[in-house]
Scaffold this active site. Structure first.
Site, PDB file in Angstrom:
ATOM      1  N   CYS A 129       0.802  -1.223   0.000  1.00 14.44           N
ATOM      2  CA  CYS A 129       0.000   0.000   0.000  1.00 14.44           C
ATOM      3  C   CYS A 129       0.833   1.270   0.000  1.00 14.44           C
ATOM      4  O   CYS A 129       0.277   2.363  -0.067  1.00 14.44           O
ATOM      5  CB  CYS A 129      -0.962   0.004   1.186  1.00 14.44           C
ATOM      6  SG  CYS A 129      -0.190  -0.402   2.744  1.00 14.44           S
ATOM      7  N   CYS A 179     -10.459  -1.072   4.037  1.00 13.90           N
ATOM      8  CA  CYS A 179     -10.714  -1.372   2.623  1.00 13.90           C
ATOM      9  C   CYS A 179     -10.010  -2.675   2.273  1.00 13.90           C
ATOM     10  O   CYS A 179      -8.790  -2.761   2.414  1.00 13.90           O
ATOM     11  CB  CYS A 179     -10.211  -0.245   1.719  1.00 13.90           C
ATOM     12  SG  CYS A 179     -10.417  -0.610  -0.042  1.00 13.90           S
ATOM     13  N   ASP A 217     -18.060  -5.068   2.532  1.00 16.04           N
ATOM     14  CA  ASP A 217     -18.667  -3.835   2.036  1.00 16.04           C
ATOM     15  C   ASP A 217     -19.335  -4.017   0.679  1.00 16.04           C
ATOM     16  O   ASP A 217     -19.806  -3.044   0.084  1.00 16.04           O
ATOM     17  CB  ASP A 217     -17.634  -2.704   1.968  1.00 16.04           C
ATOM     18  CG  ASP A 217     -16.388  -3.074   1.181  1.00 16.04           C
ATOM     19  OD1 ASP A 217     -16.384  -4.138   0.537  1.00 16.04           O
ATOM     20  OD2 ASP A 217     -15.411  -2.297   1.215  1.00 16.04           O
ATOM     21  N   CYS A 352     -14.316   0.191  -7.791  1.00 16.46           N
ATOM     22  CA  CYS A 352     -12.894  -0.155  -7.896  1.00 16.46           C
ATOM     23  C   CYS A 352     -12.706  -1.203  -8.986  1.00 16.46           C
ATOM     24  O   CYS A 352     -13.667  -1.834  -9.432  1.00 16.46           O
ATOM     25  CB  CYS A 352     -12.342  -0.659  -6.559  1.00 16.46           C
ATOM     26  SG  CYS A 352     -13.068  -2.205  -5.988  1.00 16.46           S
ATOM     27  N   ASP A 355      -7.279  -5.629 -10.556  1.00 18.19           N
ATOM     28  CA  ASP A 355      -6.584  -5.947 -11.797  1.00 18.19           C
ATOM     29  C   ASP A 355      -5.761  -7.220 -11.671  1.00 18.19           C
ATOM     30  O   ASP A 355      -5.282  -7.574 -10.589  1.00 18.19           O
ATOM     31  CB  ASP A 355      -5.669  -4.776 -12.151  1.00 18.19           C
ATOM     32  CG  ASP A 355      -5.192  -4.804 -13.591  1.00 18.19           C
ATOM     33  OD1 ASP A 355      -5.785  -5.532 -14.404  1.00 18.19           O
ATOM     34  OD2 ASP A 355      -4.231  -4.079 -13.897  1.00 18.19           O
ATOM     35  N   LYS A 388      -8.153  -0.105 -16.271  1.00 18.94           N
ATOM     36  CA  LYS A 388      -7.238   0.175 -15.163  1.00 18.94           C
ATOM     37  C   LYS A 388      -5.939   0.788 -15.691  1.00 18.94           C
ATOM     38  O   LYS A 388      -5.402   1.740 -15.108  1.00 18.94           O
ATOM     39  CB  LYS A 388      -6.946  -1.123 -14.398  1.00 18.94           C
ATOM     40  CG  LYS A 388      -6.097  -0.964 -13.131  1.00 18.94           C
ATOM     41  CD  LYS A 388      -6.887  -0.304 -12.005  1.00 18.94           C
ATOM     42  CE  LYS A 388      -6.110  -0.336 -10.699  1.00 18.94           C
ATOM     43  NZ  LYS A 388      -6.656  -1.223  -9.693  1.00 18.94           N
TER      44      LYS A 388
END
Length: 411
Positions: A129, A179, A217, A352, A355, A388
């Site tokens: 991240c 997330c 979610d 989102c 990929d 993407k």
């Protein structure tokens, strides 16, 4: 001239700064503070972890990009916000403390990755991240010759949303993870990388989540498809697993249960930015996230806005929501400063693309069930992989100016 100060230089902060100059021009003096001289394209960091990009390929140079648009840039780390005195304290790279005043403030410095909550992180932790994390993970995967890999999320230190901002209650809920989109994406990418490397048949993968299952979610139907996909791939799944410690060959949960992991790929625990503890207390809820109305304006200090991850309203913490909240905040500010501007209505949804560049496809997710809606799209296709790629190129080409984001998201 009205002084606007923006704290943070990622999706939310860049959108706020660029939009302010676009709408208000010479009516506004915009300054942005960020703790790095670059803005990393965070959605591309998983690609760095499997060698598709190098981290520096996905970094916008803020020292040149912002001044080119008439925006002042300060390299510094925010220490405190004094909302009563319209003042922010920050530290320069050499450790010197400085103060800057504002007429209006946009808090967009995001949340914090709480790696210190995980014993053994510095020695054994891995993630994708941040640029340095993603680069280190690629180096480990390159050397990996088989064994156990675990992929999952740390917990979200969110608080209880108390006090709650002035907006519809369905817009924000308590979540187990900030997330899990990156977890899902890495669960596609890493096996593809190991297949290409020729060691997937020597590898066992476990997917874990602090929630009752992964991706809470999105809709139960979509989660069911994901779980079936994991089962068919031979992955183990472990739910309600809250990471406490990372060891050389396993991770340990708060309840003492363990998952075998020679490489533990974890989205670290998410919590409030460090600056919160030194700032005006009634800006924030009990988790350290800003309390706002539907226009992202503080309910206590009307000249302070909060956008992106720092706002209570954005759950989960998504780039799509960060851009949307920033756009609304600046539309509101422009109207207040005498430039009548249509203010968009905040419409939270999960948008989102997970990929899989090594196998040429991606899964596009557009889901509103977390907010009480009925949209639940999860569509795999080669076209989504191209989208993407194009989105990444768009971000880099515009230096992070997401002016067309609401149109791109409708792809």
């Amino acid at each position: 001239m009205t002084k606007l100060l923006v704290l943070g230089g990622r999706f939310a902060g860049l959108t706020a700064a660029y939009t302010a100059k676009r709408l208000l021009g010479d009516k506004i003096d915009v300054t942005l503070i960020n703790n790095t001289p670059y803005a990393a394209f965070r959605p591309g960091m998983p690609h760095v972890s499997i060698g598709v990009f190098k981290a520096e390929d996905l970094e916008v140079d803020l020292t040149t990009a912002l001044p080119a648009k008439g925006i002042k840039f300060i390299l510094g780390t925010v220490n405190a916000i004094d909302a009563k005195k319209n003042k922010v304290e920050y530290s320069t790279p050499d450790g010197k403390k400085e103060n800057i005043t504002y007429d209006y403030l946009v808090v967009a410095f995001g949340a914090k990755l709480g790696v210190e909550h995980l014993k053994g992180w510095d020695e054994y932790g891995a993630s994708a991240c941040e640029p340095d994390f993603a680069t280190a993970l690629y180096e480990r995967l390159e050397k990996f010759e088989g064994g156990n890999i675990a992929i999952g999320s740390g917990i979200f230190y969110q608080g209880t949303l108390t006090p709650r901002g002035k907006y519809p209650t369905n817009w924000a809920s308590v979540a187990d993870s900030a997330c899990e989109g990156p977890v899902f994406e890495l669960s596609l990418m890493i096996p593809a990388f190991l297949k290409k490397k020729g060691v997937m048949d020597k590898t066992h993968i476990t997917i874990f989540s602090p929630g009752e299952e992964v991706l809470t979610d999105i809709s139960k139907e979509t989660r069911g498809v994901v779980k079936t996909m994991y089962s068919q791939a031979g992955f183990d799944t472990v739910w309600n697993f809250r990471v406490k410690e990372i060891k050389k060959d396993e991770i340990v949960g708060e309840d003492g249960k363990t998952i075998k992991a020679d490489i533990a790929v974890i989205l670290p625990p998410y919590e409030a930015n460090d600056a919160v503890k030194n700032s005006t207390p009634d800006l924030f809820d009990d988790g350290g996230f800003m309390v706002t109305d539907e226009h992202m304006r503080s309910v206590k200090y009307p000249n302070v806005y909060s956008c992106g991850d720092s706002n209570q309203i954005t759950v989960p913490k998504l780039g799509f929501l960060a851009v949307q909240t920033s756009r609304i905040a600046i539309q509101d500010l422009a109207t207040r400063l005498g430039v009548p501007t249509k203010i968009d209505t905040y419409t939270p949804e999960i948008v989102c693309i997970a990929d899989n560049p090594l196998e040429g496809f991606a899964i596009a997710v557009n889901d509103t069930t977390f907010y009480g809606g009925d949209k639940k799209i999860a569509q795999p296709s080669a076209t989504n992989h191209i989208k993407k790629e194009l989105f990444t190129k768009y971000f880099m080409w515009t230096n992070g100016d997401m002016a067309l984001d609401k149109y791109l998201a409708s792809w």
